[in-house]
Design a protein around this motif. Structure first.
Motif, mmCIF file in Angstrom:
data_model
loop_
_atom_site.group_PDB
_atom_site.id
_atom_site.type_symbol
_atom_site.label_atom_id
_atom_site.label_comp_id
_atom_site.label_asym_id
_atom_site.label_seq_id
_atom_site.Cartn_x
_atom_site.Cartn_y
_atom_site.Cartn_z
ATOM 1 N N CYS A 1 13.075 12.876 -3.323
ATOM 2 C CA CYS A 1 11.658 12.943 -3.563
ATOM 3 C C CYS A 1 10.948 13.096 -2.161
ATOM 4 N N ASN A 2 11.892 12.271 -1.142
ATOM 5 C CA ASN A 2 10.909 12.169 0.278
ATOM 6 C C ASN A 2 10.518 13.397 1.029
ATOM 7 N N SER A 3 9.757 13.845 1.609
ATOM 8 C CA SER A 3 9.271 14.523 2.544
ATOM 9 C C SER A 3 10.753 14.612 3.879
ATOM 10 N N SER A 4 11.246 15.517 4.378
ATOM 11 C CA SER A 4 12.336 14.984 4.960
ATOM 12 C C SER A 4 11.630 14.610 6.848
ATOM 13 N N GLU A 5 10.323 14.619 6.928
ATOM 14 C CA GLU A 5 9.255 14.486 6.886
ATOM 15 C C GLU A 5 9.121 12.536 7.719
ATOM 16 N N THR A 6 8.973 12.071 5.816
ATOM 17 C CA THR A 6 9.050 10.942 5.480
ATOM 18 C C THR A 6 10.154 9.426 6.491
ATOM 19 N N ARG A 7 11.378 10.612 5.759
ATOM 20 C CA ARG A 7 12.744 10.200 5.633
ATOM 21 C C ARG A 7 12.881 9.749 7.427
ATOM 22 N N ASP A 8 12.791 10.812 7.721
ATOM 23 C CA ASP A 8 12.988 10.606 9.831
ATOM 24 C C ASP A 8 12.058 9.674 10.130
ATOM 25 N N GLU A 9 11.372 9.489 9.284
ATOM 26 C CA GLU A 9 10.407 8.720 10.248
ATOM 27 C C GLU A 9 10.524 6.960 9.819
ATOM 28 N N ALA A 10 11.067 7.264 9.063
ATOM 29 C CA ALA A 10 11.556 5.811 7.787
ATOM 30 C C ALA A 10 12.815 5.502 8.766
ATOM 31 N N LEU A 11 13.120 6.378 9.085
ATOM 32 C CA LEU A 11 14.815 5.501 10.020
ATOM 33 C C LEU A 11 14.478 5.608 11.332
ATOM 34 N N LYS A 12 13.249 6.362 11.509
ATOM 35 C CA LYS A 12 13.213 6.021 13.154
ATOM 36 C C LYS A 12 11.762 4.500 13.443
ATOM 37 N N VAL A 13 11.532 4.373 12.085
ATOM 38 C CA VAL A 13 11.398 2.569 11.965
ATOM 39 C C VAL A 13 12.119 1.765 12.271
ATOM 40 N N LEU A 14 13.063 2.205 11.543
ATOM 41 C CA LEU A 14 14.511 1.319 11.268
ATOM 42 C C LEU A 14 15.554 1.122 12.257
ATOM 43 N N GLN B 1 2.232 7.231 2.239
ATOM 44 C CA GLN B 1 3.893 6.609 3.070
ATOM 45 C C GLN B 1 3.792 6.805 4.777
ATOM 46 N N LEU B 2 3.897 8.125 5.387
ATOM 47 C CA LEU B 2 3.732 8.532 6.717
ATOM 48 C C LEU B 2 2.893 7.317 7.207
ATOM 49 N N GLN B 3 1.709 8.304 7.068
ATOM 50 C CA GLN B 3 0.896 6.913 7.961
ATOM 51 C C GLN B 3 1.525 5.392 8.534
ATOM 52 N N CYS B 4 1.452 4.512 6.559
ATOM 53 C CA CYS B 4 2.031 3.176 6.896
ATOM 54 C C CYS B 4 3.555 3.259 7.614
ATOM 55 N N GLU C 1 0.668 -0.979 0.375
ATOM 56 C CA GLU C 1 -0.146 0.445 -0.090
ATOM 57 C C GLU C 1 1.182 1.262 -0.040
ATOM 58 N N ALA C 2 1.525 1.290 1.118
ATOM 59 C CA ALA C 2 3.089 2.321 1.026
ATOM 60 C C ALA C 2 3.832 3.111 -0.708
ATOM 61 N N LYS C 3 3.853 2.253 -1.154
ATOM 62 C CA LYS C 3 5.068 1.977 -2.391
ATOM 63 C C LYS C 3 3.743 2.513 -3.706
#
Length: 405
Positions: free
Chosen positions: A149-162, A111-114, A103-105
Motif C-alpha cells: 500500500c506504500n508508494s514506491s517512493e516510500t519503499r525506496d526511501e525505507a530501503l535507502k535508510v536500511l 512517513q517520507l519526512q520521517c 510519529e511515522a507509525k
C-alpha cells in the motif's frame, strides 16, 4: 599557537589531543567522544583501550565537569593562541528516535519526512546507527518495504535508510529467524526491490542481500528460488555499478554450493552472462569471483553444457590463465579440468586445441604456478595425449611422455 603545557588529564588517552567532548566509560576512564565511539562502533571493540577490561555498557556518560574545566582553561590561555572549545551538541537520545518512529507509525502521511530524518541520523555517526538498531528501526523499515500500500517512493526511501544503517549480523539473523509473515520474506521484499526501475534501489538491495546471505543457514540458502537467481543475473547484465556487480558475484559464490542452486543459476542464464563479463572486467577481484562461480557451475552437466555452448567460453577462460592472478589461474584450470573429464567430445577436444587451451596448459607447466594448478594441467594433457599428440603447439617430447589412451 604558542608552546604551552596542556594538563595531562585534559588529553584523550587515545589521540593524546585536547578533549573537546569528554565522556567516561564504565571503567571510569575518560576519552574524547569521537575517539572512543570510533574505537567501539567503527572498530567494533567492546573493551576499554586503557584497562583492556570488557565494558559493561558501551554508551559513555558525558563528563560535564571536566568539559567545563577544559573550556575554562582554554579561555584563560586564549592569549597564548588556545582556541575556545564550544559546548558540544547533545548526542542523539534513544527516546528521540522512538518518538520519531511512533510519529511515522501513527501518521502515515509523515512517513517520507520521517524516513529522511532517519537517514540523516544514520549518516551522523556509528553510534547513531547502533542507537537506531537498538530502538527497532530495522523492523520498522522492513515493515514499510513489505507493505504494497506504500508508494514506491516510500519503499525506496525505507530501503535507502536500511542500507545506510548497515544492520549488524545479529539484526540480520533476527530478521531471518523471526519473520512472522512468511519464511524468508525479507529476501522476497528485497527481490522486489531488485525489479525497481531505480538503479540506486537495485544497488542498495543487492548489497543488503549479500550481507543477509552471509548469515543465513544452509536450509535458507537451499530454499532460494530460480526467480531470485534471475534477478541477481540481471544486476550483472545491467552493469548497475562495480560495487553492485561484485555483491551479485559474492551472492552467487555463497549460494551455488548448496542443493540444486548450481542448476538454478544455470537456468537463470548465469553462465553466459559471466562469460560476457570476463571480456570487459578490468577488476582483478571481480575476475577472480567470476572464475569461482564458473568453476562451481561447471560442477554440474548443465553448467558445462552452457559454457561450451557459448562460442567464446573455452577461449576466454583459457585466456585468463596467467593474466590475472594465481587464484584466477587455478580456477580457470579447474574449469578446464571439469570439461576435459566429463564433457570431452571430439569436437570439444578439437576446439580446445584450436583456441589455445592446450598450448596454455603446456605453458602453465613451464612457469611459476601453484603445484596443484600444474598437477591439474598435467593431468588434462595426459588424459587426452592421444588426441593432441600431433599438435604443433606442443613439443613432441612433452606429450610423448604421456601414455596413450
Amino acid at each position: 599557537m604558542e608552546e604551552i603545557d596542556v594538563p595531562s588529564h585534559f588529553l584523550c588517552p587515545i589521540s593524546m589531543q585536547l578533549m573537546r567532548d569528554p565522556v567516561t566509560v564504565s571503567t571510569g576512564i575518560t576519552y574524547d567522544r569521537a575517539n572512543i565511539e570510533t574505537w567501539l562502533f567503527s572498530c567494533k571493540n567492546n573493551t576499554c583501550p586503557v584497562t583492556k577490561q570488557v565494558l559493561s555498557d558501551t554508551d559513555p556518560t558525558p563528563n560535564h565537569t571536566l568539559r567545563r574545566l577544559i573550556q575554562s582553561w582554554c579561555i584563560i590561555n586564549a592569549s597564548h593562541g588556545v582556541e575556545r572549545i564550544p559546548t558540544p551538541k547533545q548526542p542523539l537520545d534513544k527516546s528521540q528516535i522512538i518518538r520519531l518512529l511512533n510519529e511515522a507509525k501513527k501518521f502515515p502521511q509523515t512517513q517520507l519526512q520521517c524516513l529522511r530524518r532517519l537517514r540523516s541520523v544514520a549518516n551522523g555517526s556509528e553510534r547513531n546507527k547502533k542507537c537506531l538498531e537498538a530502538t527497532g528501526a530495522v523492523d520498522f523499515l522492513i515493515s514499510l518495504m513489505k507493505k504494497n500500500c506504500n508508494s514506491s517512493e516510500t519503499r525506496d526511501e525505507a530501503l535507502k535508510v536500511l542500507y545506510h544503517l548497515e544492520p549488524s549480523e545479529t539484526a540480520l539473523k533476527k530478521l531471518l529467524v523471526n519473520d512472522g509473515e512468511s519464511e524468508f520474506a525479507i529476501v522476497e521484499s528485497l527481490m522486489h526491490a531488485l525489479k525497481s526501475e531505480s538503479y540506486e534501489s537495485r544497488a542498495h538491495a543487492i548489497m543488503l542481500l549479500k550481507s543477509i546471505f552471509k548469515v543465513a543457514d544452509p536450509a535458507q540458502l537451499i530454499a532460494v528460488k530460480t526467480e531470485f537467481f534471475m534477478e541477481v543475473v540481471h544486476v550483472l547484465q545491467d552493469k548497475i555499478s562495480p560495487e553492485a556487480s561484485k555483491a551479485a558475484l559474492k551472492i552467487l559464490v555463497e549460494l551455488c554450493p548448496w542443493g540444486r542452486n548450481r542448476i538454478k543459476a544455470v537456468e537463470a542464464g548465469a553462465t553466459s552472462v559471466l562469460i560476457e563479463h570476463l571480456f570487459d572486467t578490468p577488476n582483478k577481484r571481480a575476475c577472480e569471483l567470476i572464475m569461482v562461480v564458473l568453476d562451481q557451475l561447471c560442477d554440474c552437466a548443465e553448467g558445462r553444457a552452457e559454457l561450451l555452448k557459448h562460442g567464446a567460453g573455452l577461449a576466454i577462460v583459457s585466456k585468463k590463465i596467467l593474466r590475472v592472478s594465481h587464484v584466477a589461474s587455478d580456477r580457470a584450470v579447474r574449469i578446464l579440468s571439469s570439461i576435459s573429464r566429463f564433457s570431452a567430445t571430439a569436437r570439444v577436444l578439437q576446439e580446445m586445441l584450436q583456441v589455445g587451451v592446450v598450448s596454455k596448459l603446456y605453458l602453465v607447466l613451464q612457469v611459476d604456478c601453484s603445484a596443484k594448478t600444474k598437477e591439474r594441467s598435467r593431468k588434462i594433457l595426459s588424459l587426452h595425449s592421444r588426441v593432441w599428440k600431433g599438435a604443433s603447439c606442443i613439443p613432441s617430447n612433452v606429450l610423448s611422455s604421456y601414455p596413450s589412451h
